[in-house]
Design an enzyme around this catalytic site. Structure first.
Site, PDB file in Angstrom:
ATOM      1  CD  GLU A 217      45.302  15.685  53.343  1.00  0.00           C
ATOM      2  OE1 GLU A 217      46.239  16.352  53.957  1.00  0.00           O
ATOM      3  OE2 GLU A 217      44.193  15.854  54.012  1.00  0.00           O
ATOM      4  CD  GLU A 218      41.659  15.651  56.122  1.00  0.00           C
ATOM      5  OE1 GLU A 218      42.347  15.078  57.040  1.00  0.00           O
ATOM      6  OE2 GLU A 218      41.167  16.781  56.225  1.00  0.00           O
ATOM      7  CG  ASP A 240      45.582  20.760  53.583  1.00  0.00           C
ATOM      8  OD1 ASP A 240      44.599  21.069  53.996  1.00  0.00           O
ATOM      9  OD2 ASP A 240      46.053  19.463  53.430  1.00  0.00           O
ATOM     10  CG  HIS A 326      40.045  17.291  61.347  1.00  0.00           C
ATOM     11  ND1 HIS A 326      41.063  16.200  61.383  1.00  0.00           N
ATOM     12  CD2 HIS A 326      40.608  17.714  60.065  1.00  0.00           C
ATOM     13  CE1 HIS A 326      41.634  15.983  60.060  1.00  0.00           C
ATOM     14  NE2 HIS A 326      41.674  17.230  59.445  1.00  0.00           N
TER      15      HIS A 326
END
Length: 364
Positions: A217-218, A240, A326
């Protein structure tokens, strides 16, 4: 606290202890496969690496709902092993160069996981220029204690090995209900969907649930694209994390921890289908769940890929506000996870009767 909510944190604690940057999600996928296997009618791993758990409704003609959350985390790959034994990195996903020096990392070899640190110049050796610049990631290196390339190879390190942040789940303060860890984006989503499956362990859901724990996904919603091509469904939702802006240096007031899960309005990957938004709002009202409304162009979710199921289906997303995204120290509020679980459960219960039309047309 309910049994499902206890289980949710237990799942999350285990999942964040694993290392799984995009394209290297094997350890996380195995853990989710084991956890989901007793909760669904069937669980499979597709050729892309997605783990898909299907819980069938009792009625054969029941609606079908795809729920997607991603297994992968931002991280790195070993790009080069120097003659001095230091490892150079290539980014996988969106990490911030400012925070990388002096971080602990796991280097996952074929048979082991090695602790390393991203080196940084000692404070005593800094020049005035050093103090005023961000060290860009191509200049960074990982120290695994090796004295040479041969010694690094002897530890099992190879070019291409995945590298991820170190971090266990831990509660901030005492009794805050706010947890920090790496890869809460989106292992927290995985924990919520496992908890949702647990709610239907003994009683079938009113719609067939296709719960997809996606990969990559990233780096572009790639796993969800494969799911969109493989499964027919009537509705799709992504779950998410999203960026909270309630800290002093931002203080935007758009999305705040502890104020409930968010219902997606738009991001760069999708504009939520109005019928899905209406359904989620009705579910929130039915369950007495506080929600926030998310409009954030700097984020994308698997919903951006899932809206292309078949010839296009109603799609949307539920998010949980997350500070310091992140990074190795992401922070979320357990109450928002509980709210997301309750919201999804209520949506599933309402879905059989939900009007899924984009717009109502006058009947003549």
């Amino acid at each position: 606290m309910s049994a499902a909510e206890n289980a949710m944190i237990t799942h999350l604690r285990h999942l964040v202890s694993l290392t799984g940057p995009s394209g290297s999600e094997e350890d996380v996928g195995r853990a989710v496969f084991r956890a989901a296997s007793g909760l669904a009618d069937r669980v499979e791993v597709d050729s892309f690496g997605n783990v898909i758990a299907v819980r069938e409704a009792l009625a054969e003609d029941a609606r079908r709902l795809i729920l997607a959350t991603h297994l992968d985390e931002v991280g790195f790959r070993v790009r080069h092993i120097g003659p001095d034994g230091f490892l150079r990195l290539e980014k996988v996903g969106g990490t911030d160069d400012r925070i990388l020096p002096a971080q602990r990392v796991w280097v996952r070899t074929e048979k082991d996981r090695l602790l390393g640190v991203i080196g940084t110049k000692s404070a005593h050796l800094l020049t005035d220029t050093d103090r005023q610049r961000v060290v860009l990631y191509p200049e960074l290196y990982v120290d695994i204690g090796a004295r040479s390339a041969d010694e690094a190879a002897g530890m099992g390190v190879r070019v291409g090995d995945p590298v991820g942040f170190v971090g266990d789940l831990a509660e901030l303060g005492r009794g805050s209900g706010r947890y920090t860890g790496h890869a809460l984006d989106d292992r927290a989503g995985c924990a919520v969907l496992l908890a949702l499956l647990e709610r239907y362990r003994d009683e079938p859901p009113p719609v067939t649930l296709i719960v997809a724990f996606t990969v990559q996904e990233e780096v572009g919603l790639r796993g969800a694209m494969a799911v969109a091509r493989a499964f027919d469904a009537d509705v799709a939702l992504a779950l998410d994390m999203t960026a909270a802006d309630d800290t002093p240096e931002v203080n935007g007031g758009h999305l705040r921890l502890g104020q409930g899960p968010t219902i997606k309005v738009m991001d760069f990957s999708t504009l939520a289908h109005p019928a899905v938004r209406r359904g989620l709002l009705a579910a929130a009202q039915e369950g007495g769940i506080d929600v926030q409304h998310e409009l954030l162009r700097g984020i994308g979710t698997d919903a951006g890929a899932l809206q292309h199921v078949g010839q296009g289906i109603p799609a949307g997303a539920v998010s949980v506000a997350n500070r310091y995204t992140h990074s190795p120290v992401e922070v979320l509020d357990e109450r928002d996870l509980e709210g997301a679980l309750g919201l999804l459960h209520q949506f599933v219960q309402l879905l059989p009767e939900l009007d899924l039309r984009f717009m109502a047309l006058d009947e003549e």
